[in-house]
Write an enzyme that holds these catalytic residues in place. Structure first.
Site, mmCIF file in Angstrom:
data_model
loop_
_atom_site.group_PDB
_atom_site.id
_atom_site.type_symbol
_atom_site.label_atom_id
_atom_site.label_comp_id
_atom_site.label_asym_id
_atom_site.label_seq_id
_atom_site.Cartn_x
_atom_site.Cartn_y
_atom_site.Cartn_z
ATOM 1 N N ALA A 9 0.824 -1.211 0.000
ATOM 2 C CA ALA A 9 0.000 0.000 0.000
ATOM 3 C C ALA A 9 0.855 1.256 0.000
ATOM 4 C CB ALA A 9 -0.911 -0.003 1.222
ATOM 5 N N ALA A 10 2.043 1.156 -0.599
ATOM 6 C CA ALA A 10 2.954 2.301 -0.534
ATOM 7 C C ALA A 10 2.873 3.204 -1.758
ATOM 8 C CB ALA A 10 4.392 1.808 -0.355
ATOM 9 N N ARG A 15 -2.480 9.589 -9.722
ATOM 10 C CA ARG A 15 -3.601 9.793 -10.654
ATOM 11 C C ARG A 15 -4.919 10.104 -9.947
ATOM 12 N NH1 ARG A 15 -3.153 4.569 -14.124
ATOM 13 N NH2 ARG A 15 -1.643 3.980 -12.525
ATOM 14 N N GLY A 78 9.491 -0.439 -6.371
ATOM 15 C CA GLY A 78 8.839 -1.568 -7.018
ATOM 16 C C GLY A 78 8.207 -2.534 -6.031
ATOM 17 N N GLY A 101 -3.453 -2.796 -1.337
ATOM 18 C CA GLY A 101 -4.336 -1.821 -0.684
ATOM 19 C C GLY A 101 -5.302 -1.157 -1.630
HETATM 20 C C1 UD1 Z 1 1.537 -4.818 -10.832
HETATM 21 C C2 UD1 Z 1 2.186 -6.094 -11.317
HETATM 22 C C3 UD1 Z 1 1.505 -6.561 -12.600
HETATM 23 C C4 UD1 Z 1 0.033 -6.752 -12.358
HETATM 24 C C5 UD1 Z 1 -0.582 -5.494 -11.768
HETATM 25 C C6 UD1 Z 1 -2.005 -5.761 -11.342
HETATM 26 C C7 UD1 Z 1 4.525 -5.963 -10.635
HETATM 27 C C8 UD1 Z 1 5.900 -5.655 -11.063
HETATM 28 N N1 UD1 Z 1 3.581 -5.829 -11.558
HETATM 29 O O1 UD1 Z 1 1.786 -3.844 -11.833
HETATM 30 O O2 UD1 Z 1 2.067 -7.765 -13.044
HETATM 31 O O3 UD1 Z 1 -0.628 -7.090 -13.550
HETATM 32 O O4 UD1 Z 1 0.157 -5.051 -10.607
HETATM 33 O O5 UD1 Z 1 -2.606 -4.571 -10.950
HETATM 34 O O6 UD1 Z 1 4.309 -6.321 -9.491
HETATM 35 N N2 UD1 Z 1 3.569 -0.752 -4.496
HETATM 36 C C9 UD1 Z 1 4.280 -0.506 -3.338
HETATM 37 N N3 UD1 Z 1 5.588 -0.123 -3.432
HETATM 38 C C10 UD1 Z 1 6.206 0.042 -4.620
HETATM 39 C C11 UD1 Z 1 5.473 -0.190 -5.798
HETATM 40 C C12 UD1 Z 1 4.151 -0.594 -5.691
HETATM 41 O O7 UD1 Z 1 3.741 -0.636 -2.239
HETATM 42 O O8 UD1 Z 1 7.386 0.382 -4.615
HETATM 43 C C13 UD1 Z 1 2.164 -1.170 -4.397
HETATM 44 C C14 UD1 Z 1 1.236 -0.122 -4.964
HETATM 45 O O9 UD1 Z 1 0.735 0.695 -3.902
HETATM 46 C C15 UD1 Z 1 0.117 -0.954 -5.564
HETATM 47 C C16 UD1 Z 1 0.773 -2.264 -5.918
HETATM 48 O O10 UD1 Z 1 1.975 -2.315 -5.182
HETATM 49 O O11 UD1 Z 1 -0.900 -1.223 -4.624
HETATM 50 C C17 UD1 Z 1 1.001 -2.451 -7.395
HETATM 51 O O12 UD1 Z 1 1.895 -1.448 -7.829
HETATM 52 P P1 UD1 Z 1 1.775 -0.794 -9.232
HETATM 53 O O13 UD1 Z 1 2.885 0.152 -9.417
HETATM 54 O O14 UD1 Z 1 0.400 -0.289 -9.443
HETATM 55 O O15 UD1 Z 1 2.041 -2.071 -10.151
HETATM 56 P P2 UD1 Z 1 1.595 -2.260 -11.625
HETATM 57 O O16 UD1 Z 1 2.531 -1.575 -12.510
HETATM 58 O O17 UD1 Z 1 0.156 -1.950 -11.765
#
Ligand code: UD1
Ligand code: CA
Length: 454
Positions: A9-10, A15, A78, A101
């Protein structure tokens, strides 16, 4: 075998274009993250770890009563990096269920199946078939149908982009293996991020079984990135709750026009008209009817009671066979016994109203204790506030309060007393007698209306 839940949830949620962090945006009146925590809890995990972001102090503060442990990810490098922050808190012998989250509609039943889908040394992976997989990681399978790896949209080849099976991100992984694989992650990809999804390829190469489980309904894994998706998730939630209510016997005038921001419990043959909002915990008895455009919060309503259109009811206990509204307002803490009528433009606050009492028009009843069978005339006001303190009004059984009466509290109206219309009552009125306070009516002989000057 014990398992821990890690909720990522970070993410910043840029957007959303909002000062409120994404995971605090409300779905059915509660933060997105709270829905996920609730679902996680229902599974009975050993622990729930929430990875929150820099500046996410507000998230911790708003959810401070949640039974979770908080793990800071100071920089968002990531999903794999986010998981690394949580792993020191997870013992090797656990399995880890990864949730998000901003994916609030995931069902308990789906997660239970996912947990059962794989053995304690395998991985289970929740996937989804999408008509438009843009942006999602793709599930790459071999000729035998076994999962080989997940390729992120931005790293995918043209053939891989044609794959419709997508990664939801939700997975169950043995902790010891996950810890080791996370240590091997590299960020040499299109987004310069540590991808959690890369552990799937590592598992496949080591011969660890990856058991895919396709989500029964794609709506369960809807993620929320902007206000459009927030509204989509809200309407999906509304559809779900409305369907549950209807399957449990409630008649809804229009399932698309009811909002339940909390829980509604109910008896049989309840009818709910359009545009009704329920908040907190609401209980409806048998045959309760709720008219259009009502807002009802933390309230219990007894059997055969009808609430007519446009009422706002907050923290009331309403008995059987009452008539409420149209246009009635209850501020917190009132109790109504059986057969009470509260009519249009009547405001009730912190009052007890006995059986069969009627107050049908244009009245304020605050801090009052009213007996049985009382008739409160139109335009009556319990003047409960002297500018500094609040005082009580007592009205005995069977009293009749004439229209337009001001009852200046603290004051007692005896049982069976009658108050003449238009009285300002500042002293106790004895039971069984007529009390009135009224200046004498005069007629001015020979008086003429003024006429307009030419
Ligand atoms: C991610 C998946 C993708 C999947 C998609 C589904 C990865 C690399 N990719 O992509 O395969 O189809 O979700 O929605 O995992 N977050 C953190 N810390 C970070 C980065 C993200 O807590 O450093 C959390 C975000 O708050 C979010 C989730 O992880 O809730 C997913 O992150 P996001 O950047 O949206 O990943 P996607 O590119 O959508
Ligand atoms: Ca996302």
């Amino acid at each position: 075998m014990s398992f821990s839940v890690v909720i990522l949830a970070a993410g910043q949620g840029k957007r959303m274009k909002s000062d409120l962090p994404k995971v605090l945006q409300p779905l059915a009146g509660r933060p997105l993250l709270q829905h996920v925590i609730g679902t996680a809890r229902s599974l009975g995990p050993a622990a729930i770890h929430v990875v929150y972001g820099h500046g996410g102090e507000l998230v911790r503060e708003r959810l401070k009563d949640a039974p979770v442990s908080w793990v800071l990810q100071a920089e968002q490098l990531g999903t794999g990096h986010a998981m690394m922050q949580a792993m020191p808190h997870v013992p090797d012998e656990h399995r880890v269920l990864v949730l998000y989250g901003d994916v609030p509609l995931i069902r308990q039943s789906t997660l239970e199946k996912l947990l059962q889908a794989a053995g304690s040394s395998d991985i289970s992976l929740l996937t989804v078939m999408l008509d438009d997989p843009t942006g999602y990681g793709r599930i790459v399978r071999d000729e035998r149908g076994d999962v080989r790896e997940i390729v992120e949209h931005k790293d995918a080849s043209p053939e891989q982009l044609a794959i419709r099976e997508c990664n939801t991100g939700v997975m169950v992984v043995p902790a010891a293996l996950l810890r080791r694989w996370l240590g091997l992650l590299r960020n040499d990809n299109a987004q310069r991020e540590y991808y959690l999804t890369d552990v799937i390829g590592m598992a496949a190469r080591e011969g660890v079984r990856v058991v895919p489980f396709v989500a029964p309904e794609p709506s369960e894994v809807l993620g929320v990135n902007d206000k459009v998706q927030l509204a989509e998730v809200e309407s999906e939630y509304r559809r779900r709750v409305a369907r549950e209510l209807m399957l449990a016997g409630v008649t809804l005038a229009d399932p698309a026009r009811i909002d339940v921001r909390g829980t509604v419990t109910h008896g049989r043959d309840v009818f709910i008209d359009v545009n009704v909002i329920f908040e907190g915990e609401v209980r409806l008895g048998d045959r309760v009817r709720i008219g259009p455009n009502c807002v009802i919060r933390d309230t219990t309503i007894g059997d055969d009671t009808e609430v007519f259109a446009n009422c706002v009811i907050d923290r009331a206990i309403i008995g059987h066979q009452c008539h409420i509204g149209p246009f009635a307002r209850f501020r917190p803490s009132s109790t109504l016994e059986r057969g009470v009528h509260i009519g249009n433009f009547v405001e009730v606050k912190n009052s007890y109203i006995g059986e069969g009492t009627k107050s049908n028009h244009l009245t304020y009843l605050g801090d009052s204790i009213i007996g049985k069978g009382v008739n409160v005339g139109a335009g009556t006001v319990t003047c409960n506030y002297d500018g500094a303190n609040k005082w009580q009004t007592h009205i005995g059984d069977g009293a009749f309060i004439g229209s337009g009466s001001m009852l200046v509290a603290p004051v007692r109206i005896g049982a069976g007393a009658t108050i003449g219309a238009g009285s300002t009552i500042t002293r106790d009125a004895p039971e069984g007698q007529l009390t009135l306070e009224r200046s004498k009516q005069i007629t001015v002989e020979g008086w003429q209306r003024p006429v307009k000057k030419k």
